[in-house]
Write a protein that holds these residues in place. Structure first.
Motif, PDB file in Angstrom:
ATOM      1  N   UNK A   1      45.780  50.604  36.997  1.00 43.18           N
ATOM      2  CA  UNK A   1      44.537  51.469  37.198  1.00 43.18           C
ATOM      3  C   UNK A   1      44.750  52.494  38.144  1.00 43.18           C
TER       4      UNK A   1
ATOM      5  N   UNK B   1      43.508  44.994  48.744  1.00 41.45           N
ATOM      6  CA  UNK B   1      42.916  46.162  47.777  1.00 41.45           C
ATOM      7  C   UNK B   1      41.991  47.148  48.910  1.00 41.45           C
TER       8      UNK B   1
ATOM      9  N   UNK C   1      44.389  34.740  46.108  1.00 44.20           N
ATOM     10  CA  UNK C   1      43.322  35.698  45.527  1.00 44.20           C
ATOM     11  C   UNK C   1      42.617  36.421  46.856  1.00 44.20           C
TER      12      UNK C   1
ATOM     13  N   UNK D   1      37.380  52.211  37.335  1.00 48.00           N
ATOM     14  CA  UNK D   1      38.673  51.528  37.410  1.00 48.00           C
ATOM     15  C   UNK D   1      38.440  50.630  38.597  1.00 48.00           C
ATOM     16  N   UNK D   2      37.671  51.246  39.752  1.00 50.35           N
ATOM     17  CA  UNK D   2      37.600  50.543  40.989  1.00 50.35           C
ATOM     18  C   UNK D   2      36.971  49.000  40.639  1.00 50.35           C
TER      19      UNK D   2
ATOM     20  N   UNK E   1      44.476  40.491  31.541  1.00 54.81           N
ATOM     21  CA  UNK E   1      43.589  39.463  32.141  1.00 54.81           C
ATOM     22  C   UNK E   1      43.622  38.236  31.372  1.00 54.81           C
TER      23      UNK E   1
ATOM     24  N   UNK F   1      45.731  45.970  37.867  1.00 57.46           N
ATOM     25  CA  UNK F   1      45.256  46.561  39.344  1.00 57.46           C
ATOM     26  C   UNK F   1      46.177  47.768  39.427  1.00 57.46           C
TER      27      UNK F   1
ATOM     28  N   UNK G   1      39.385  35.981  39.848  1.00 58.59           N
ATOM     29  CA  UNK G   1      40.207  35.051  40.403  1.00 58.59           C
ATOM     30  C   UNK G   1      40.011  34.196  41.500  1.00 58.59           C
TER      31      UNK G   1
ATOM     32  N   UNK H   1      37.160  47.641  37.732  1.00 61.31           N
ATOM     33  CA  UNK H   1      37.959  46.641  37.058  1.00 61.31           C
ATOM     34  C   UNK H   1      38.816  45.983  37.939  1.00 61.31           C
ATOM     35  N   UNK H   2      39.454  46.607  38.894  1.00 61.93           N
ATOM     36  CA  UNK H   2      40.344  45.912  40.027  1.00 61.93           C
ATOM     37  C   UNK H   2      39.617  44.822  40.594  1.00 61.93           C
ATOM     38  N   UNK H   3      38.261  45.462  40.935  1.00 65.86           N
ATOM     39  CA  UNK H   3      37.409  44.071  41.705  1.00 65.86           C
ATOM     40  C   UNK H   3      37.336  42.984  40.852  1.00 65.86           C
TER      41      UNK H   3
ATOM     42  N   UNK I   1      35.951  43.635  32.463  1.00 64.05           N
ATOM     43  CA  UNK I   1      37.113  44.480  32.359  1.00 64.05           C
ATOM     44  C   UNK I   1      37.443  44.590  30.796  1.00 64.05           C
TER      45      UNK I   1
ATOM     46  N   UNK J   1      38.676  41.730  38.261  1.00 61.95           N
ATOM     47  CA  UNK J   1      39.862  40.954  37.930  1.00 61.95           C
ATOM     48  C   UNK J   1      40.149  40.059  39.425  1.00 61.95           C
ATOM     49  N   UNK J   2      40.434  40.466  40.543  1.00 59.57           N
ATOM     50  CA  UNK J   2      40.941  39.995  41.723  1.00 59.57           C
ATOM     51  C   UNK J   2      39.624  38.807  42.103  1.00 59.57           C
ATOM     52  N   UNK J   3      38.465  39.526  41.962  1.00 60.49           N
ATOM     53  CA  UNK J   3      37.177  38.475  42.643  1.00 60.49           C
ATOM     54  C   UNK J   3      37.045  37.404  41.454  1.00 60.49           C
TER      55      UNK J   3
ATOM     56  N   UNK K   1      42.460  40.506  47.271  1.00 55.41           N
ATOM     57  CA  UNK K   1      41.465  41.375  47.518  1.00 55.41           C
ATOM     58  C   UNK K   1      41.406  41.979  49.016  1.00 55.41           C
TER      59      UNK K   1
ATOM     60  N   UNK L   1      35.989  38.770  34.334  1.00 56.75           N
ATOM     61  CA  UNK L   1      36.991  39.244  33.511  1.00 56.75           C
ATOM     62  C   UNK L   1      36.605  39.832  31.948  1.00 56.75           C
TER      63      UNK L   1
END
Lengths: 332, 332
Positions: free
Chosen positions: A98, A158, A151, B110-111, A117, A95, B121, B113-115, B94, B117-119, A155, B91
């Protein structure tokens, strides 16, 4: 000279728990291993074996010992907590990278993203196996809920980090997700596995929660007042990365129209120029928000210490008391 | 005309389980919700609510029903399995995106990617809470082990995919991680929660494992022989992405020196040029590896059907039998 005065509380805890910590380290190395995917230990070795502070697993061991636990499940739980922490760090890397190198990551960086990841997921699954091995459903429930809080907090951060509507309540939710949820789960499961009374378990939870919050507020404050040699960060990194933390949130809450325009431009829109950090620091000084933030951190540390009074007198309890004090002693 | 002949087995299963599936859908929507982070349902809605095939949760419901289960925990487990599947997809995105657009992802990517990974999780943690709510430690153990197999398989694929040393054994490990581990966990926990005999639970595991392997081999084969209209993929995507799958692994195993040089250049080094896909297809035709791969898929489907004979006669059992046949019927 009194050793308790010259040695950091963290080091005294490490000394008191050295036998158990050695077993936890061994467990971590063993469980990291994968026959099928030898690459995994390569990637995690520098994270897990580097012998960081190991604060979270130590909290689990300390809580169990303080409650008179005689079994072995606290070792697996300590390793669990460290695996969750490391997995979270790995996913945070994706995160953060990026964000920082928007638009032009290198091939190497992308390879790291993939590894981060998938190896993070591997560590989560390993921690899951370790906690199931305790056979204690209450422990599993606590760690499942902590995972959800962590988690959700990530989010939330973010979306909230650069939003001027983020107030102290939302900040606290983010801090619980980012730091305090794993601290409180670490102490709570130590008590649960030891079969402590509901009151003792609640006290351990409250201690971990308040300690984690004090710890994170202190960290966010040091970003603006620390010297970069001690913290390894440059003053104002959070400002440059447009992260709203408590010192800025307090300044935004009191901002006049022109000041609000400044925060909107620099944080919300991210249009920063030379001199902006100095201006931000001047606004924080105007409303004395660094001192107010320090008082908040100290209040949480005091709350952590207060929670400990419900627990039996024990040398470990004194160390946990001193640890909470130490977290904020860096600030003044 | 006999309905069992004209309706796809998947649709017949969906009809037989429609009441339970509606409850699972509701549970999925409810548990996806986050008060703290409203962004989460936005991101997952198109994945989870879009009403995909829902094959995995249906397997859990089918297994529980087949074993005469009368409780409600199978609903939570079905949602668990779908959450794990969706988190894995997030995942994977990504990972795949990093590969495909090496060196120049867009800010939007990239946004994502962040989402992702975290979502992802977040969904894992939600699935963890759902399975803990069953209060069944054996179920937790099965899902913990499946998670470890899945993430090990993903890491293994990352290193093995373009390595010509990857043989059929390694391919099978990757396939178990990628697909079969969640299929077999889905069917196994359905039996466990129903209190089925160890023999029945073992049969359900064996069915899910073999079905998952047949399913993945079929998918990998269709990449080379499917028409892109039906599969949504272009013929040879795996070749272009330098992924060693069974049809190529079988050709590499029989390659002469010149052919080996071709595979080394195109897959291992990724130096592809016009005409390479045609050459790859010609080499697979030379050793008839598409037919050999289809025979492997059919053998796994037969193994899945064989496993079902240890289970009680039931209309659901017939549908599961037909489902295994259907997975490979697309291939000829």
């Amino acid at each position: 000279m009194n050793m308790t005065l010259v040695t950091k509380p963290h080091d005294r805890l490490a000394a008191a728990l050295s036998t158990e910590m050695a077993e936890v380290d061994l467990l971590i190395r063993t469980r990291m291993h994968s026959d099928h995917a030898p690459r995994i230990p390569e990637i995690t070795a520098h994270l897990v074996s580097a012998g960081g502070k190991r604060l979270r697993p130590m909290l689990t061991l300390a809580a169990a010992k303080l409650c008179g636990y005689q079994g072995e499940h606290h070792l697996g739980l300590a390793a669990t907590v460290e695996f969750i922490h490391t997995a979270t760090l790995l996913h945070d890397d994706v995160v953060d990278e990026s964000e920082k190198r928007r638009g032009r990551p290198t091939a190497n960086l992308l390879w790291d993203n993939k590894s981060s990841v998938l190896v993070g997921d591997y560590l989560f699954s390993r921690s899951f196996q370790l906690m199931v091995a305790t056979g204690n459903l209450r422990v599993l429930e606590i760690l499942a809920n902590a995972s959800a809080t962590i988690s959700e907090g990530e989010v939330l951060q973010m979306t909230a980090a650069s939003d001027l509507k983020t107030d102290e309540d939302i900040y606290l939710q983010v801090v619980r997700g980012k730091t305090a949820a794993l601290f409180s789960a670490a102490t709570e499961v130590g008590g649960v596995i030891a079969g402590a009374t509901p009151e003792a378990v609640a006290a351990l939870f409250a201690y971990g929660d308040a300690l984690g919050i004090a710890f994170q507020i202190a960290d966010d404050l040091l970003d603006y007042q620390g010297d970069s040699g001690a913290t390894g960060k440059n003053v104002g990194d959070d400002f440059r990365e447009r992260k709203l933390t408590l010192p800025v949130i307090k300044a935004v809450a009191q901002a006049d129209e022109a000041e609000r325009a400044f925060w909107t431009r620099t944080i919300e829109k991210g249009q920063q120029q030379d001199g902006d950090l100095e201006q931000a620091l001047a606004l924080m000084a105007k409303y004395d928000t660094l001192a107010a933030t320090r008082r908040d951190a100290e209040a949480w540390a005091a709350k952590a210490q207060q929670a400990l009074t419900a627990l039996p007198a024990h040398e470990i309890r004194e160390m946990l008391h001193d640890l909470a004090g130490y977290v904020v002693s860096r600030l003044s």
